[in-house]
Design an enzyme around this catalytic site. Structure first.
Site, short mmCIF file in Angstrom:
data_model
loop_
_atom_site.label_atom_id
_atom_site.label_comp_id
_atom_site.label_asym_id
_atom_site.label_seq_id
_atom_site.Cartn_x
_atom_site.Cartn_y
_atom_site.Cartn_z
N SER A 1 0.84 -1.21 0.00
CA SER A 1 0.00 0.00 0.00
C SER A 1 0.87 1.26 0.00
O SER A 1 0.49 2.28 -0.59
CB SER A 1 -0.97 0.01 1.18
OG SER A 1 -0.30 0.21 2.39
N ARG B 1 13.42 -7.84 5.37
CA ARG B 1 14.79 -8.35 5.61
C ARG B 1 15.69 -7.23 6.09
O ARG B 1 15.58 -6.10 5.62
CB ARG B 1 15.42 -8.84 4.31
CG ARG B 1 14.84 -9.98 3.84
CD ARG B 1 15.61 -10.80 2.84
NE ARG B 1 14.98 -12.06 2.95
CZ ARG B 1 15.29 -12.98 3.83
NH1 ARG B 1 16.32 -12.83 4.61
NH2 ARG B 1 14.60 -14.08 3.92
N LEU B 2 16.60 -7.61 6.97
CA LEU B 2 17.61 -6.66 7.44
C LEU B 2 18.61 -6.40 6.30
O LEU B 2 19.07 -7.34 5.66
CB LEU B 2 18.32 -7.30 8.63
CG LEU B 2 18.99 -6.40 9.64
CD1 LEU B 2 18.00 -5.41 10.24
CD2 LEU B 2 19.61 -7.25 10.75
N ILE B 3 18.92 -5.14 6.07
CA ILE B 3 19.88 -4.80 5.01
C ILE B 3 21.30 -5.07 5.54
O ILE B 3 21.66 -4.65 6.64
CB ILE B 3 19.74 -3.30 4.63
CG1 ILE B 3 18.32 -3.02 4.10
CG2 ILE B 3 20.80 -2.90 3.61
CD1 ILE B 3 17.95 -3.69 2.80
N ASN C 1 13.65 3.91 5.43
CA ASN C 1 12.65 2.92 5.82
C ASN C 1 11.50 3.63 6.53
O ASN C 1 11.70 4.70 7.10
CB ASN C 1 13.29 1.89 6.76
CG ASN C 1 12.32 0.81 7.20
OD1 ASN C 1 11.54 0.30 6.38
ND2 ASN C 1 12.33 0.46 8.47
N HIS D 1 8.47 2.90 9.48
CA HIS D 1 8.12 1.94 10.54
C HIS D 1 6.88 2.42 11.29
O HIS D 1 6.78 3.60 11.61
CB HIS D 1 9.31 1.78 11.51
CG HIS D 1 9.06 0.73 12.54
ND1 HIS D 1 9.16 -0.61 12.26
CD2 HIS D 1 8.65 0.83 13.82
CE1 HIS D 1 8.85 -1.30 13.35
NE2 HIS D 1 8.54 -0.45 14.32
C1 GRF Z 1 3.89 -0.44 6.81
O1 GRF Z 1 3.03 -0.27 7.89
C2 GRF Z 1 5.29 -0.02 7.14
O2 GRF Z 1 5.35 0.91 8.17
C3 GRF Z 1 5.93 -1.31 7.62
O3 GRF Z 1 5.34 -2.31 6.84
C4 GRF Z 1 4.04 -1.90 6.44
C5 GRF Z 1 3.96 -2.13 4.96
O4 GRF Z 1 2.67 -2.02 4.48
N1 GRF Z 1 7.37 -1.23 7.47
P1 GRF Z 1 2.39 -2.03 2.92
O5 GRF Z 1 2.95 -3.32 2.36
O6 GRF Z 1 3.03 -0.82 2.32
O7 GRF Z 1 0.89 -1.99 2.80
#
Ligand code: GRF
Length: 206
Positions: free
Chosen positions: A12, A91-93, A107, A109
């Site tokens: 998304s 995955r961890l980079i 990234n 989060h």
């Molecule tokens: C997001 O909530 C992001 O913060 C986290 O993983 C989720 C990914 O959602 N790292 P989508 O695949 O972009 O819908």
């Protein structure tokens, strides 16, 4: 600027970036490839709909992390990628990618880091019964969700929130904030320096 999005799941955020670029007629940045470590991930279908070239490769088909990341680097070179955006990449980079892209990988989060890093930031916030959680965008370093923070937005947690409702609120914020921060990076307004994240407001915002 030539951007690669890395994603493992639904995508998304990838789609929100594509929509934002289209709606705002962005012509100084382009998503030139999408990489996924899950060949069956729904994000790959979304990428095909948006005509973004896709590359997918399973980690277990390579001998080790270095070999996996060397393959990814080759693909990044093939598409002349300058900037990597992780959007739900699980995955961890490792150092092979970081050596080349440090300061050029970000990234997103779903928590106010450093609280609730790793898996299920939403569930961790609910379990901890915090009054506020949010979204963090950060430069990627060797750790899990530990890199220098670029931007954060606070989201109140209501008493009747559940995993689903809180995820929706968080994603709504993510979909607006991530494209804005990506553009800020593209336009040189935010960079990673030896001293941390530097915002340069003298560069024009649009
Ligand atoms: C997001 O909530 C992001 O913060 C986290 O993983 C989720 C990914 O959602 N790292 P989508 O695949 O972009 O819908």
């Amino acid at each position: 600027m030539r951007i690669a999005v890395f994603a493992s799941g639904t995508g998304s955020n990838y789609e929100a970036i594509m929509k934002y670029f289209q709606d705002h007629q962005i012509d100084d940045a382009e998503v030139v490839m999408l990489f996924s470590d899950h060949p069956g991930a729904a994000v790959l279908d979304k990428a095909r709909n948006w005509n973004t070239p896709t590359v997918s490769a399973k980690f277990r088909d390579f001998s080790d992390k270095q070999a996996y990341e060397k393959f990814i680097l080759q693909e990044l070179d093939r598409f002349q990628v300058e900037f990597i955006v992780l959007a739900g990449y699980l995955r961890l980079i490792g150092s092979t990618l970081l050596d080349r892209y440090l300061g050029r990988i970000i990234n997103i989060h779903p928590s106010l880091l450093p609280a609730f890093p790793g898996k299920d930031g939403v569930g961790q916030a609910l379990a901890a019964k915090v009054q506020e959680t949010g979204v963090t965008i950060h430069f990627v370093d060797q750790g899990m969700d530990t890199g220098p923070i670029i931007a954060q937005k606070v989201i109140p947690v209501e008493l009747d929130d559940n995993h689903n409702s809180l995820t929706q609120k968080i994603q709504q914020v993510e979909h607006q904030l991530y494209p804005e921060i990506i553009l800020a990076f593209v336009r040189g307004q935010v960079t990673l320096t030896d001293f941390g994240v530097l915002w340069n407001d003298s560069k024009s915002r649009s």
